[in-house]
Design an enzyme around this catalytic site. Structure first.
Site, PDB file in Angstrom:
ATOM      1  N   ASP A   1      -6.905  -6.242  -4.308  1.00 50.47           N
ATOM      2  CA  ASP A   1      -6.557  -5.522  -5.248  1.00 50.47           C
ATOM      3  C   ASP A   1      -7.053  -5.840  -6.847  1.00 50.47           C
ATOM      4  O   ASP A   1      -7.145  -5.090  -7.683  1.00 50.47           O
ATOM      5  CB  ASP A   1      -5.177  -4.874  -5.253  1.00 50.47           C
ATOM      6  CG  ASP A   1      -5.294  -3.668  -4.276  1.00 50.47           C
ATOM      7  OD1 ASP A   1      -6.237  -3.373  -3.722  1.00 50.47           O
ATOM      8  OD2 ASP A   1      -4.150  -3.200  -3.830  1.00 50.47           O
TER       9      ASP A   1
ATOM     10  N   GLU B   1      -9.424   1.477   5.198  1.00 51.53           N
ATOM     11  CA  GLU B   1      -9.696   1.162   4.128  1.00 51.53           C
ATOM     12  C   GLU B   1      -9.521  -0.396   3.965  1.00 51.53           C
ATOM     13  O   GLU B   1     -10.407  -1.171   3.591  1.00 51.53           O
ATOM     14  CB  GLU B   1      -9.014   1.849   2.801  1.00 51.53           C
ATOM     15  CG  GLU B   1      -9.412   1.347   1.577  1.00 51.53           C
ATOM     16  CD  GLU B   1      -8.433   1.969   0.463  1.00 51.53           C
ATOM     17  OE1 GLU B   1      -8.918   1.914  -0.722  1.00 51.53           O
ATOM     18  OE2 GLU B   1      -7.528   2.503   0.852  1.00 51.53           O
ATOM     19  N   HIS B   2      -8.314  -0.712   4.200  1.00 51.89           N
ATOM     20  CA  HIS B   2      -8.083  -2.231   4.077  1.00 51.89           C
ATOM     21  C   HIS B   2      -7.740  -2.695   5.338  1.00 51.89           C
ATOM     22  O   HIS B   2      -6.857  -2.058   5.940  1.00 51.89           O
ATOM     23  CB  HIS B   2      -7.006  -2.540   3.026  1.00 51.89           C
ATOM     24  CG  HIS B   2      -7.206  -2.172   1.711  1.00 51.89           C
ATOM     25  ND1 HIS B   2      -6.588  -0.841   1.326  1.00 51.89           N
ATOM     26  CD2 HIS B   2      -7.575  -2.718   0.802  1.00 51.89           C
ATOM     27  CE1 HIS B   2      -7.052  -0.772  -0.185  1.00 51.89           C
ATOM     28  NE2 HIS B   2      -7.568  -1.884  -0.396  1.00 51.89           N
TER      29      HIS B   2
ATOM     30  N   HIS C   1     -54.798  16.039  -0.427  1.00 55.05           N
ATOM     31  CA  HIS C   1     -54.237  14.512  -0.217  1.00 55.05           C
ATOM     32  C   HIS C   1     -55.601  13.860   0.137  1.00 55.05           C
ATOM     33  O   HIS C   1     -55.677  12.675  -0.496  1.00 55.05           O
ATOM     34  CB  HIS C   1     -53.277  14.503   1.002  1.00 55.05           C
ATOM     35  CG  HIS C   1     -51.808  14.652   0.293  1.00 55.05           C
ATOM     36  ND1 HIS C   1     -51.550  15.942   0.209  1.00 55.05           N
ATOM     37  CD2 HIS C   1     -50.829  13.960   0.738  1.00 55.05           C
ATOM     38  CE1 HIS C   1     -50.161  16.152  -0.058  1.00 55.05           C
ATOM     39  NE2 HIS C   1     -49.562  14.615   0.177  1.00 55.05           N
TER      40      HIS C   1
ATOM     41  N   HIS D   1       1.754   2.860  -3.182  1.00 56.09           N
ATOM     42  CA  HIS D   1       1.055   3.647  -4.104  1.00 56.09           C
ATOM     43  C   HIS D   1       1.094   5.046  -4.352  1.00 56.09           C
ATOM     44  O   HIS D   1       0.806   5.699  -5.394  1.00 56.09           O
ATOM     45  CB  HIS D   1      -0.731   3.554  -3.172  1.00 56.09           C
ATOM     46  CG  HIS D   1      -1.458   2.184  -3.831  1.00 56.09           C
ATOM     47  ND1 HIS D   1      -2.020   2.152  -5.335  1.00 56.09           N
ATOM     48  CD2 HIS D   1      -1.885   1.276  -3.422  1.00 56.09           C
ATOM     49  CE1 HIS D   1      -2.505   1.102  -5.322  1.00 56.09           C
ATOM     50  NE2 HIS D   1      -2.692   0.491  -4.289  1.00 56.09           N
TER      51      HIS D   1
ATOM     52  N   GLN E   1       0.777  -1.353  -0.218  1.00 56.17           N
ATOM     53  CA  GLN E   1       0.120  -0.135   0.097  1.00 56.17           C
ATOM     54  C   GLN E   1       0.916   1.203  -0.161  1.00 56.17           C
ATOM     55  O   GLN E   1       0.557   2.389  -0.658  1.00 56.17           O
ATOM     56  CB  GLN E   1      -1.004   0.169   1.143  1.00 56.17           C
ATOM     57  CG  GLN E   1      -2.284  -0.797   1.060  1.00 56.17           C
ATOM     58  CD  GLN E   1      -3.024  -0.756  -0.192  1.00 56.17           C
ATOM     59  OE1 GLN E   1      -3.724   0.080  -0.186  1.00 56.17           O
ATOM     60  NE2 GLN E   1      -2.825  -1.645  -1.240  1.00 56.17           N
TER      61      GLN E   1
END
Length: 428
Positions: A356, A322-323, A415, A258, A255
Site C-alpha cells: 500500500d 484484489e490483495h 485495397h 478502509h 483492509q
C-alpha cells in the site's frame, strides 16, 4: 467473522459475494450527474461540491500558494518517508520499461513497435475518511516515468475548502500539472467532458467508492479510457497453523478499516486457527480509531475452512482477490499456481500495507473479481503500444501479390488497387 466449514462448491459464489450495490442501483444517479456536468460545467461542479462536500469554493483550482503552504506544513519525518516510498516506486516502475521491438518479417518489410505516453491523464485521489496521499505516489510516479504531458489530479475538499496537505505535497513532488478540488461522480464527469476549470483527459486512474467506480465505467461510453474497475478494497489471506495469528488478524483489519463496504476473507485448513484469528481480530479491533468502520467490514467478512491446499487454491481463484496474502507451510504451491489476484504478499513478514505504501509495487488494483481479467496499475497503464512499418521497393514487389490476392478474395477492390498501382509503376 463468520466461520464456514467445507462449503459445497455450488455455494461458493454465494459465500464469496461482495457486499456492494449493483450497478443498477447507482447508474441512474451517475447518469444524472454526468449530464449536468456535461451541460453546465463548473456551475454544476460547484453545486455538487456544495451538496456533497458541504463547502462553497471561490475556485476549484488549487493555487501555488496553497501548495507551498501545504508543503511547509508536512513534517520533515513524513516528507522523508514519502520520498523513500517514491524512490522505491520509481525503481520498480522504471524497471518495467521495454525496448523498441524491431523485426524484418521478410526481405524489405520492416515492422516495429514503440511505446508512447498517453498525453493527458486524470488521477482520482480519494480524500473522504482517509486522504490517500499514497495513491498520488502510485499514479503520478509512473505517469511521470511514462512521459505524460498533462497530469490532472482531482480530490474532494474538506469543509474548509482544502485538500489534505499530504496530498498537495506529494502531488507537487511527483510532477502533477494541475490539482482540482473535486470529488466523487462530479470529478470523474469533469475529467470526462472537461469544464472551464478541469481539462478533459484521455484516461482516468484511481480507486474510489462504488459511485466513483460506476462513474469511471460510464466514462468509457464517452470515449475516455480507465485503468480498471477499482472499487471498495478487499483482502484474502490464506493461512494455516504455521502462520502467526496476530499478524493475520492485523492484515485483515488493515483492509477492513478502509471502509464499511470493504471485505476481508480468511481461508485456512484449520477451524481452531480460524477461531484464534477471530479472537485476535476483536482484540486488536478495540484499539483502532476507525473501530466502527472496521467492525462493519468485519461483519461482511468470513473465515472459510477447507480440507486441503488444492481446494483452497480453487476457491481463491474463483474469488479473484484484489490483495492476496499467503502464509503457510508451502507458500510456493500458491505462488506458483495462483491465477487470479491483483497483488500477492508472501510469508509472515510481508504485510499488505507494505504494498500500500512503500515496497515499490502499485496499490491501485482490480477489485470485485476483476483480477480475473485486469492487471493492476503499472508503467504500461500510462503508455500505448504503437506499431510502425516500412516497406521498400523490393519488399512491395515480393509482398504485393499476396496482398492483391487476399484483397480480391474479400471483395475489396480499392485495397487491391493500392498495391496494383505501385507494382505497375515499379515494373514500368
Amino acid at each position: 467473522m463468520q466461520i464456514i466449514q467445507n462449503p459445497l462448491k455450488k455455494d461458493w459464489s454465494t459465500i464469496l459475494e461482495r457486499p456492494t450495490k449493483t450497478v443498477d442501483d447507482i447508474e441512474a444517479i451517475v447518469n444524472t450527474v454526468f449530464n449536468d456536468i456535461k451541460n453546465n460545467g463548473d456551475k454544476a461542479l460547484n453545486e455538487y461540491t456544495h451538496r456533497y462536500d458541504k463547502v462553497e469554493l471561490e475556485s476549484v483550482i488549487v493555487s501555488e500558494i496553497e501548495i507551498n503552504d501545504a508543503s511547509n506544513t508536512v513534517s520533515k519525518e513524513l516528507k522523508e518517508a514519502i520520498q523513500l516510498a517514491k524512490s522505491n516506486i520509481e525503481k520498480f516502475h522504471s524497471a518495467q520499461k521495454t525496448e523498441k521491438v524491431l523485426f524484418e518479417t521478410m526481405d524489405g518489410v520492416a515492422c516495429w513497435q514503440e511505446k508512447r505516453p498517453i498525453q493527458k491523464v486524470g488521477l482520482y485521489i480519494p480524500g473522504g475518511t482517509a486522504p490517500l496521499f499514497s495513491t498520488v505516489l502510485m499514479l503520478a510516479v509512473p505517469a511521470n516515468i511514462a512521459g505524460c504531458k498533462e497530469i490532472v489530479l482531482c480530490s474532494p475538499p474538506n469543509k474548509e475548502g482544502r485538500i489534505a496537505n499530504e496530498i498537495l505535497y506529494t502531488a507537487q513532488l511527483c510532477g502533477v500539472t494541475k490539482i482540482i478540488k473535486a470529488g466523487g461522480i462530479q470529478a470523474v464527469a469533469g475529467l470526462t467532458f472537461g469544464t472551464e476549470s478541469i481539462p478533459q483527459v484521455y484516461k482516468i486512474f484511481g480507486p474510489g467508492n462504488q459511485y466513483v467506480t460506476v462513474a469511471k465505467q460510464l466514462a468509457t461510453k464517452y470515449g475516455v479510457a480507465i485503468d480498471m474497475p477499482a472499487g471498495p478494497s478487499e483482502l484474502l489471506v490464506m493461512a494455516d497453523t504455521s502462520a502467526n495469528a496476530a499478524y493475520v488478524a492485523s492484515d485483515l483489519l488493515s483492509q477492513a478499516e478502509h471502509g464499511a463496504d470493504s471485505q476481508v476473507i480468511l481461508v485456512t485448513t484449520s477451524k481452531d486457527f480460524a477461531q484464534v484469528v477471530n479472537t485476535e481480530v476483536y482484540k486488536q479491533l478495540n484499539d483502532l480509531p476507525r473501530k466502527g468502520m472496521a467492525t462493519d467490514a468485519i461483519n461482511n467478512s468470513k473465515s472459510i475452512v477447507v480440507d486441503n491446499f488444492e481446494t483452497a487454491l480453487e476457491l481463491i481463484d474463483a474469488y479473484g482477490p484484489e490483495h492476496f496474502i499467503v502464509s503457510t507451510t508451502n507458500d510456493d504451491f500458491f505462488v506458483d499456481n495462483i491465477g487470479n489476484a491483483g497483488s500477492v504478499f508472501i510469508g509472515d513478514y510481508t504485510p499488505e500495507s507494505a504494498g500500500d505504501y512503500a515496497s515499490g509495487t502499485n496499490h491501485t488494483l482490480p477489485t470485485n473479481g476483476f483480477s480475473k481479467a485486469y492487471s493492476g496499475v503499472n508503467l504500461n497503464s500510462f503508455l500505448k503500444s504503437m506499431t510502425f512499418q516500412k516497406i521498400s521497393k523490393k519488399g512491395i514487389m515480393v509482398l504485393g501479390p499476396t496482398i492483391q490476392l487476399m484483397a480480391e478474395a474479400e471483395g475489396l477492390q480499392a485495397h487491391k488497387n493500392a498495391v496494383t498501382l505501385r507494382l505497375k509503376d515499379l515494373k514500368s
